[in-house]
Motif scaffolding. Structure first.
Motif, PDB file in Angstrom:
ATOM      1  N   PHE A   8       3.967   8.339   0.589  1.00 53.33           N
ATOM      2  CA  PHE A   8       3.379   7.375  -0.346  1.00 53.33           C
ATOM      3  C   PHE A   8       4.208   7.303  -1.630  1.00 53.33           C
ATOM      4  O   PHE A   8       4.523   6.214  -2.120  1.00 53.33           O
ATOM      5  CB  PHE A   8       1.937   7.771  -0.650  1.00 53.33           C
ATOM      6  N   ASN A  12       1.336  12.314   1.112  1.00 52.28           N
ATOM      7  CA  ASN A  12       1.638  12.131  -0.317  1.00 52.28           C
ATOM      8  C   ASN A  12       3.121  11.866  -0.536  1.00 52.28           C
ATOM      9  O   ASN A  12       3.497  11.000  -1.337  1.00 52.28           O
ATOM     10  CB  ASN A  12       1.206  13.354  -1.121  1.00 52.28           C
ATOM     11  N   GLU A  65       2.747  -1.575  -1.633  1.00 52.32           N
ATOM     12  CA  GLU A  65       3.734  -1.121  -0.652  1.00 52.32           C
ATOM     13  C   GLU A  65       3.258   0.118   0.095  1.00 52.32           C
ATOM     14  O   GLU A  65       3.594   0.326   1.250  1.00 52.32           O
ATOM     15  CB  GLU A  65       5.081  -0.835  -1.326  1.00 52.32           C
ATOM     16  N   GLY A  66       2.474   0.958  -0.570  1.00 53.22           N
ATOM     17  CA  GLY A  66       1.983   2.174   0.048  1.00 53.22           C
ATOM     18  C   GLY A  66       0.796   1.966   0.973  1.00 53.22           C
ATOM     19  O   GLY A  66       0.416   2.880   1.713  1.00 53.22           O
ATOM     20  N   THR A  89       1.602   2.620   4.624  1.00 56.80           N
ATOM     21  CA  THR A  89       1.665   4.051   4.886  1.00 56.80           C
ATOM     22  C   THR A  89       0.262   4.641   4.966  1.00 56.80           C
ATOM     23  O   THR A  89      -0.031   5.461   5.844  1.00 56.80           O
ATOM     24  CB  THR A  89       2.460   4.759   3.772  1.00 56.80           C
ATOM     25  N   LEU A  90      -0.598   4.215   4.071  1.00 56.47           N
ATOM     26  CA  LEU A  90      -1.969   4.706   4.082  1.00 56.47           C
ATOM     27  C   LEU A  90      -2.693   4.320   5.368  1.00 56.47           C
ATOM     28  O   LEU A  90      -3.450   5.121   5.923  1.00 56.47           O
ATOM     29  CB  LEU A  90      -2.709   4.155   2.865  1.00 56.47           C
ATOM     30  N   GLY A 115       3.837  -0.654  -6.185  1.00 57.10           N
ATOM     31  CA  GLY A 115       3.950   0.576  -5.415  1.00 57.10           C
ATOM     32  C   GLY A 115       2.708   0.838  -4.582  1.00 57.10           C
ATOM     33  O   GLY A 115       2.791   1.278  -3.432  1.00 57.10           O
ATOM     34  N   PHE A 116       1.550   0.533  -5.151  1.00 60.81           N
ATOM     35  CA  PHE A 116       0.301   0.721  -4.409  1.00 60.81           C
ATOM     36  C   PHE A 116       0.234  -0.211  -3.204  1.00 60.81           C
ATOM     37  O   PHE A 116      -0.117   0.210  -2.105  1.00 60.81           O
ATOM     38  CB  PHE A 116      -0.897   0.483  -5.332  1.00 60.81           C
ATOM     39  N   GLU A 148       7.365   8.153  -1.950  1.00 58.70           N
ATOM     40  CA  GLU A 148       8.668   7.579  -1.606  1.00 58.70           C
ATOM     41  C   GLU A 148       8.606   6.051  -1.549  1.00 58.70           C
ATOM     42  O   GLU A 148       9.493   5.369  -2.063  1.00 58.70           O
ATOM     43  CB  GLU A 148       9.140   8.133  -0.270  1.00 58.70           C
ATOM     44  N   ASN A 149       7.556   5.524  -0.956  1.00 55.57           N
ATOM     45  CA  ASN A 149       7.403   4.066  -0.904  1.00 55.57           C
ATOM     46  C   ASN A 149       7.191   3.469  -2.286  1.00 55.57           C
ATOM     47  O   ASN A 149       7.691   2.387  -2.585  1.00 55.57           O
ATOM     48  CB  ASN A 149       6.233   3.680   0.006  1.00 55.57           C
ATOM     49  N   THR A 150       6.461   4.170  -3.132  1.00 55.54           N
ATOM     50  CA  THR A 150       6.248   3.687  -4.498  1.00 55.54           C
ATOM     51  C   THR A 150       7.558   3.660  -5.272  1.00 55.54           C
ATOM     52  O   THR A 150       7.852   2.709  -5.994  1.00 55.54           O
ATOM     53  CB  THR A 150       5.214   4.576  -5.213  1.00 55.54           C
TER      54      THR A 150
END
Length: 170
Positions: free
Chosen positions: A153, A150, A52-53, A56-57, A49-50, A155-157
């Motif tokens: 992030f 947030n 994948e995020g 987004t970050l 998840g991190f 949602e992607n996780t």
């Protein structure tokens, strides 16, 4: 024994340090196999998840840089004709203004080097239009953009966790 042979044979060629680094790296990679263990499933999901995020970050950081740039140019232009003392010094150039905005809006350290609050000096100098604009920017940044980042992030996780669960079911 094979590792010792590789190390012994490489010492004569002068490449022993590189071989030892490679062996150390192989050992570190073997530790990653622990993530396949059933008791490490949650950690693996969090790491996926991190990762994948991160996209987004990255885009959220780009958005913040653009917003800070726009605000920095505006504040640099507004304070260029002002005699505010230390508060005006915090907005003399665009990079310095961006740094000040980052500290005020993200790190919540909105003080001059001598410890006086920048917002109060600016409010005294520019009156209620500055106070209104300041609270508008703070509200949008803290409640709008931070919560949006947030939410995306998370949602992607969750999407990455669902994908992993689907992979595990197969």
């Amino acid at each position: 024994d094979a590792g010792a042979f590789v190390v012994m044979s490489s010492t004569t060629s002068g490449g022993s340090i590189e071989i030892l680094r490679t062996l150390r790296m192989v050992r570190a990679i073997r530790v990653l196999r622990l993530l396949r263990m059933p008791m490490m499933k949650q950690l693996a999901l969090m790491l996926d998840g991190f990762v994948e995020g991160l996209r987004t970050l990255f885009w959220a950081s780009c958005l913040l840089v653009v917003l800070f740039y726009i605000l920095a140019v505006t504040l640099t232009q507004i304070t260029s004709t002002s005699e505010l003392g230390n508060a005006a010094q915090m907005f003399t150039t665009v990079p310095r203004a961006m740094d000040t905005l980052f500290r005020c809006l993200v790190a919540t350290d909105c003080n001059t080097p001598d410890g006086k609050p920048i917002a109060t000096d600016m409010a005294v100098a520019y009156g209620w239009p500055f106070v209104l604009g300041y609270w508008l920017v703070v509200g949008v940044m803290h409640f709008g953009i931070s919560n949006l980042i947030n939410a995306i992030f998370v949602e992607n996780t969750i999407a990455a966790a669902r994908l992993n669960q689907d992979k595990l079911r197969r």
